[in-house]
Scaffold this motif. Structure first.
Motif, mmCIF file in Angstrom:
data_model
loop_
_atom_site.group_PDB
_atom_site.id
_atom_site.type_symbol
_atom_site.label_atom_id
_atom_site.label_comp_id
_atom_site.label_asym_id
_atom_site.label_seq_id
_atom_site.Cartn_x
_atom_site.Cartn_y
_atom_site.Cartn_z
ATOM 1 N N ILE A 19 1.354 -1.417 0.030
ATOM 2 C CA ILE A 19 -0.165 -0.219 0.158
ATOM 3 C C ILE A 19 1.001 0.882 -0.080
ATOM 4 O O ILE A 19 0.208 2.498 0.083
ATOM 5 C CB ILE A 19 -1.132 0.030 1.384
ATOM 6 N N ALA A 20 2.206 1.408 -0.157
ATOM 7 C CA ALA A 20 3.131 2.089 0.113
ATOM 8 C C ALA A 20 2.897 3.566 -0.863
ATOM 9 O O ALA A 20 2.422 4.761 -0.729
ATOM 10 C CB ALA A 20 4.475 1.948 0.390
ATOM 11 N N ALA A 21 2.582 2.984 -2.295
ATOM 12 C CA ALA A 21 2.223 4.100 -3.589
ATOM 13 C C ALA A 21 1.129 4.825 -2.269
ATOM 14 O O ALA A 21 1.016 6.146 -3.526
ATOM 15 C CB ALA A 21 1.942 3.638 -4.376
ATOM 16 N N ASP A 22 -0.261 4.161 -2.654
ATOM 17 C CA ASP A 22 -1.919 4.534 -2.442
ATOM 18 C C ASP A 22 -1.572 5.527 -1.106
ATOM 19 O O ASP A 22 -1.951 6.260 -0.920
ATOM 20 C CB ASP A 22 -2.319 3.662 -2.002
ATOM 21 N N LEU A 23 -1.075 4.885 -0.028
ATOM 22 C CA LEU A 23 -0.634 5.764 1.099
ATOM 23 C C LEU A 23 0.226 6.402 0.937
ATOM 24 O O LEU A 23 -0.455 8.132 1.476
ATOM 25 C CB LEU A 23 -0.032 5.099 2.028
ATOM 26 N N ALA A 24 1.492 6.778 -0.045
ATOM 27 C CA ALA A 24 1.786 8.199 -0.381
ATOM 28 C C ALA A 24 1.255 9.010 -0.818
ATOM 29 O O ALA A 24 0.863 10.178 -1.219
ATOM 30 C CB ALA A 24 2.611 7.819 -1.404
ATOM 31 N N ALA A 25 0.225 8.987 -1.533
ATOM 32 C CA ALA A 25 -0.847 10.107 -2.504
ATOM 33 C C ALA A 25 -1.946 10.184 -1.216
ATOM 34 O O ALA A 25 -1.826 11.715 -1.490
ATOM 35 C CB ALA A 25 -2.175 9.341 -3.446
ATOM 36 N N LEU A 26 -1.780 9.894 0.113
ATOM 37 C CA LEU A 26 -2.960 11.008 1.082
ATOM 38 C C LEU A 26 -1.162 11.645 1.275
ATOM 39 O O LEU A 26 -1.693 12.508 3.069
ATOM 40 C CB LEU A 26 -3.047 10.158 1.901
ATOM 41 N N SER A 27 -0.469 12.222 0.818
ATOM 42 C CA SER A 27 0.788 12.961 2.057
ATOM 43 C C SER A 27 0.402 13.978 2.443
ATOM 44 O O SER A 27 0.047 15.243 0.640
ATOM 45 C CB SER A 27 2.514 12.295 1.984
ATOM 46 N N PRO A 28 0.786 14.423 3.375
ATOM 47 C CA PRO A 28 0.095 16.119 3.133
ATOM 48 C C PRO A 28 1.422 16.879 2.075
ATOM 49 O O PRO A 28 1.382 18.234 2.346
ATOM 50 C CB PRO A 28 0.757 17.036 4.808
ATOM 51 N N LEU A 29 2.833 16.273 2.018
ATOM 52 C CA LEU A 29 3.735 16.460 1.066
ATOM 53 C C LEU A 29 2.663 17.309 -0.716
ATOM 54 O O LEU A 29 3.811 18.001 -1.077
ATOM 55 C CB LEU A 29 4.701 15.558 0.514
ATOM 56 N N ARG A 30 1.670 16.440 -0.887
ATOM 57 C CA ARG A 30 1.524 17.126 -2.075
ATOM 58 C C ARG A 30 0.678 18.867 -1.954
ATOM 59 O O ARG A 30 0.388 19.422 -2.892
ATOM 60 C CB ARG A 30 0.118 16.370 -2.266
ATOM 61 N N PHE A 31 0.443 19.525 -0.860
ATOM 62 C CA PHE A 31 0.352 20.799 -0.753
ATOM 63 C C PHE A 31 1.457 22.073 -0.823
ATOM 64 O O PHE A 31 0.904 22.655 -0.040
ATOM 65 C CB PHE A 31 -0.943 20.388 0.925
ATOM 66 N N THR A 32 2.472 21.679 -0.449
ATOM 67 C CA THR A 32 3.644 21.983 -0.041
ATOM 68 C C THR A 32 3.959 23.001 -1.888
ATOM 69 O O THR A 32 3.770 22.331 -2.760
ATOM 70 C CB THR A 32 4.865 21.580 -0.028
ATOM 71 N N PRO A 33 4.454 24.063 -1.192
ATOM 72 C CA PRO A 33 4.513 25.129 -2.846
ATOM 73 C C PRO A 33 4.891 23.864 -4.082
ATOM 74 O O PRO A 33 4.821 24.845 -4.828
ATOM 75 C CB PRO A 33 5.671 25.813 -2.439
ATOM 76 N N SER A 34 6.476 23.630 -3.699
ATOM 77 C CA SER A 34 7.901 22.743 -4.159
ATOM 78 C C SER A 34 6.455 22.079 -5.463
ATOM 79 O O SER A 34 6.652 22.023 -6.947
ATOM 80 C CB SER A 34 9.044 22.468 -4.367
ATOM 81 N N ARG A 35 5.935 20.942 -4.992
ATOM 82 C CA ARG A 35 4.836 20.091 -5.488
ATOM 83 C C ARG A 35 3.537 20.267 -6.146
ATOM 84 O O ARG A 35 3.727 20.452 -7.021
ATOM 85 C CB ARG A 35 4.191 19.355 -4.419
ATOM 86 N N GLN A 36 3.450 21.744 -6.189
ATOM 87 C CA GLN A 36 2.223 22.555 -6.307
ATOM 88 C C GLN A 36 2.076 23.377 -7.408
ATOM 89 O O GLN A 36 1.858 23.310 -8.899
ATOM 90 C CB GLN A 36 1.082 23.522 -5.391
ATOM 91 N N GLU A 37 4.054 23.354 -7.294
ATOM 92 C CA GLU A 37 3.768 24.520 -8.553
ATOM 93 C C GLU A 37 4.874 23.048 -9.927
ATOM 94 O O GLU A 37 4.692 23.471 -10.607
ATOM 95 C CB GLU A 37 5.316 24.828 -8.085
ATOM 96 N N GLY A 38 4.695 22.209 -9.661
ATOM 97 C CA GLY A 38 5.262 20.996 -10.490
ATOM 98 C C GLY A 38 3.684 20.773 -11.046
ATOM 99 O O GLY A 38 4.160 20.396 -12.422
ATOM 100 N N ARG A 39 2.649 20.689 -9.862
ATOM 101 C CA ARG A 39 1.482 20.402 -11.446
ATOM 102 C C ARG A 39 0.805 21.560 -11.997
ATOM 103 O O ARG A 39 0.308 21.978 -13.000
ATOM 104 C CB ARG A 39 0.652 20.685 -10.352
ATOM 105 N N ALA A 40 1.351 23.131 -12.243
ATOM 106 C CA ALA A 40 1.049 23.937 -12.655
ATOM 107 C C ALA A 40 1.244 24.194 -14.071
ATOM 108 O O ALA A 40 2.190 23.263 -14.642
ATOM 109 C CB ALA A 40 1.309 25.231 -11.636
#
Length: 386
Positions: A365-386
């Motif tokens: 379940i590592a990959a699916d659990l990682a999808a829930l991480s608060p890391l997805r809301f860090t500025p660098s992650r959000q900029e990468g999605r833009a």
């Protein structure tokens, strides 16, 4: 210099996810405190319909984690804390109109891809379930899901020795540092090595940068009748659409009719972006009632004894937030489940307990659990999605 910890782990929130984490941590021999402003299951966990459903989960990581959680919930119900709280039952999904019928096709495809414990046992017309109304064009019958009242599960989890209840207690501040976390309770301070923030709709009070918002749902409860009037939950496919990227495709109310062991029904539920439990919207309730009676006409003979707005913690992208904060690794988030906490609680509680002990995720379940991480809301992650 920070004071030595009073507890190994403090858990903020005595809902079902926090209670599950507490049970798993205490079972590992850790000193655990559970802090709540009111007490066990006082918010969304106590007001839920109790459905342990994979079918209703958003496709992708959430649905796969729900499938794994259902399997683990079954384990904990066999001589474990959830014995007497969880019981298996069939589930039914009905639809009418092009959008709902397409959502039912997508449901069948999703369950086939997961290849988990929930399976389709019948797909046809309303004749598959006696008592359905003429408006029902198609019915899918599922085997493998279940029911678990949130308040029963919470109290069972919290009964484990080694858990110290701290309620009613208002959290004034959460103060992480390099060695742990201090929780300011106003009249005293509690020190813990780690803190699990299972705060639900109160998350933004302490973590304003996380996109957790209160979302209401209108529900009503009927009087008692025959306990076997409906053998499992009856869900409109519009409810499935509400969990997808195209919720506007649902033209009909996303009603769920859930039978209780008392012979009552709890019927809901809308999705409204506010957090006021006093906003009982009778126009929305009438729409839900109308569709519920159309689908299951026996409801027309029942009286409504309670109507209320249940408040759930939602996240902007439709996934809960689980894992350590990037800038405060001693704080573990476990929030934003928006009605999915009952199903996910056993697994998420176990995984959060592993995180608090410095262990990696369980196998598979590592990959699916990682999808829930608060890391997805860090500025660098959000900029990468833009």
């Amino acid at each position: 210099m920070p004071q030595p910890p009073d507890f190994d782990v403090a858990i903020a929130g005595a809902g079902i996810v926090g209670a599950s984490a507490a049970w798993h941590l205490a079972g590992a021999g850790l000193r655990v405190a559970v802090i709540d402003a009111v007490g066990p299951a006082a918010a969304a966990s106590g007001a839920s319909d109790g459905a342990v459903s994979v079918a209703s989960k958003k496709p992708g990581p959430l649905a796969r984690l729900a499938s794994a959680a259902l399997l683990y919930t079954r384990v904990l119900s066999q001589g474990g804390p959830l014995e007497g709280a969880f019981h298996a039952r069939p589930s039914y999904v009905f639809g009418q109109g092009e959008a709902e019928l397409a959502a039912m096709d997508a449901l069948i495809a999703k369950l086939g891809q997961i290849a988990g414990p929930v399976r389709v046992v019948a797909d046809g017309g309303r004749g598959l379930l006696p008592g359905l109304g003429d408006s029902v064009e198609r019915l899918v019958v599922l085997d493998g899901e279940g029911h678990m009242p949130g308040h029963k599960a919470v109290r069972a989890y919290l009964a484990r020795p080694g858990i110290t209840p701290v309620w009613p207690a208002h959290i004034h501040a959460i103060l992480p540092d390099d060695t742990g976390v201090t929780v300011d309770l106003g009249d005293r301070r509690l020190r813990a090595g780690r803190l699990v923030a299972a705060l639900g709709v109160s998350t933004r009070d302490h973590f304003p940068d996380l996109p957790v918002l209160p979302r209401a749902g209108q529900l009503f409860v009927t009087d008692r009748g025959p306990a076997d009037a409906l053998p499992g939950s009856l869900t409109a496919a519009a409810y499935l659409l509400a969990k997808t990227e195209t919720p506007a495709a649902a033209r009909l109310p996303p009603v769920v009719i859930d039978p209780l062991v008392t012979g009552q029904f709890i019927v809901g539920s809308s999705r409204e972006d506010h957090g006021d439990p006093s906003q009982v919207d009778f126009a929305t309730l009438r729409r839900l009632m109308g569709r519920a009676v159309d689908a299951f006409p026996a409801l027309a003979g029942r009286r409504v004894i309670r109507a209320f707005a249940g408040i759930r913690a939602a996240v902007a992208d439709g996934l809960p937030i689980v894992g350590p904060l990037p800038d405060a690794p001693h704080v573990l988030m476990a929030t934003g489940f928006e009605g999915d906490g009952i199903c996910l609680s056993a697994l998420i509680g176990a995984e959060v307990a592993r995180m608090a002990r410095g262990l990696g995720p369980s196998d598979g379940i590592a990959a699916d659990l990682a999808a829930l991480s608060p890391l997805r809301f860090t500025p660098s992650r959000q900029e990468g999605r833009a």
